[in-house]
Design a protein around this motif. Sequence first.
Motif, PDB file in Angstrom:
ATOM      1  N   ARG A   1       0.883   0.820  -8.362  1.00 59.08           N
ATOM      2  CA  ARG A   1       2.094   0.407  -8.903  1.00 59.08           C
ATOM      3  C   ARG A   1       2.558   0.961 -10.163  1.00 59.08           C
ATOM      4  O   ARG A   1       1.510   1.183 -11.215  1.00 59.08           O
ATOM      5  CB  ARG A   1       1.816  -1.342  -8.859  1.00 59.08           C
TER       6      ARG A   1
ATOM      7  N   GLN B   1       3.006  -7.032  -4.443  1.00 60.61           N
ATOM      8  CA  GLN B   1       3.492  -5.952  -3.739  1.00 60.61           C
ATOM      9  C   GLN B   1       3.425  -7.015  -2.321  1.00 60.61           C
ATOM     10  O   GLN B   1       3.331  -6.830  -1.066  1.00 60.61           O
ATOM     11  CB  GLN B   1       1.794  -5.480  -3.848  1.00 60.61           C
TER      12      GLN B   1
ATOM     13  N   GLU C   1       6.271  -8.149  -1.926  1.00 61.24           N
ATOM     14  CA  GLU C   1       7.651  -6.806  -1.125  1.00 61.24           C
ATOM     15  C   GLU C   1       7.150  -6.680   0.312  1.00 61.24           C
ATOM     16  O   GLU C   1       8.184  -6.565   0.823  1.00 61.24           O
ATOM     17  CB  GLU C   1       7.524  -5.939  -2.022  1.00 61.24           C
ATOM     18  N   TRP C   2       5.995  -6.606   0.582  1.00 58.20           N
ATOM     19  CA  TRP C   2       6.010  -6.143   2.055  1.00 58.20           C
ATOM     20  C   TRP C   2       6.142  -7.528   2.985  1.00 58.20           C
ATOM     21  O   TRP C   2       6.480  -7.378   4.441  1.00 58.20           O
ATOM     22  CB  TRP C   2       3.998  -6.115   2.470  1.00 58.20           C
TER      23      TRP C   2
ATOM     24  N   SER D   1      10.267  -7.125   3.172  1.00 57.45           N
ATOM     25  CA  SER D   1      10.197  -5.797   4.016  1.00 57.45           C
ATOM     26  C   SER D   1      10.158  -5.933   5.631  1.00 57.45           C
ATOM     27  O   SER D   1      10.266  -5.374   6.561  1.00 57.45           O
ATOM     28  CB  SER D   1       9.720  -4.302   3.465  1.00 57.45           C
TER      29      SER D   1
END
Length: 122
Positions: free
Chosen positions: A97, A114, A117-118, A121
């Motif tokens: 990152r 992180q 974000e995962w 998505s």
Amino acid sequence: MSTSDQHHRVRISAAPEQPAVIEIDGHGVASSVEAYRITQTVDEGLEVALYVATDWNGVRFESLADVVVEPADVRPVVAGFLDAVDWRKLDEAVLDRDDLGGAPGELTCGMLAQLREWALSA
């Protein structure tokens, strides 16, 4: 994951200290709903998520808004997501990152960012 291609009318009426009225095509479902969330983005239509008791045999309705029926207890969902995380991939992704600068707590913040974000998505 809608159960039909039909549109259904959604009605929600709620006020403090009064029982909520939640209807799908005129059928009251408020007794099974523990919480609800209404969202809309600029690019997408309205979505209504109904959080129901885990013993309710509900389905997801597609309506003038998408109505998503989910269990009110999301702990198993979160735990399942975290169980599926490969720590090696998380470690690599966080260290790659560009928003880490070495300040105290940034590694933890990077891991949480992180994972978020995962999750978005997924």
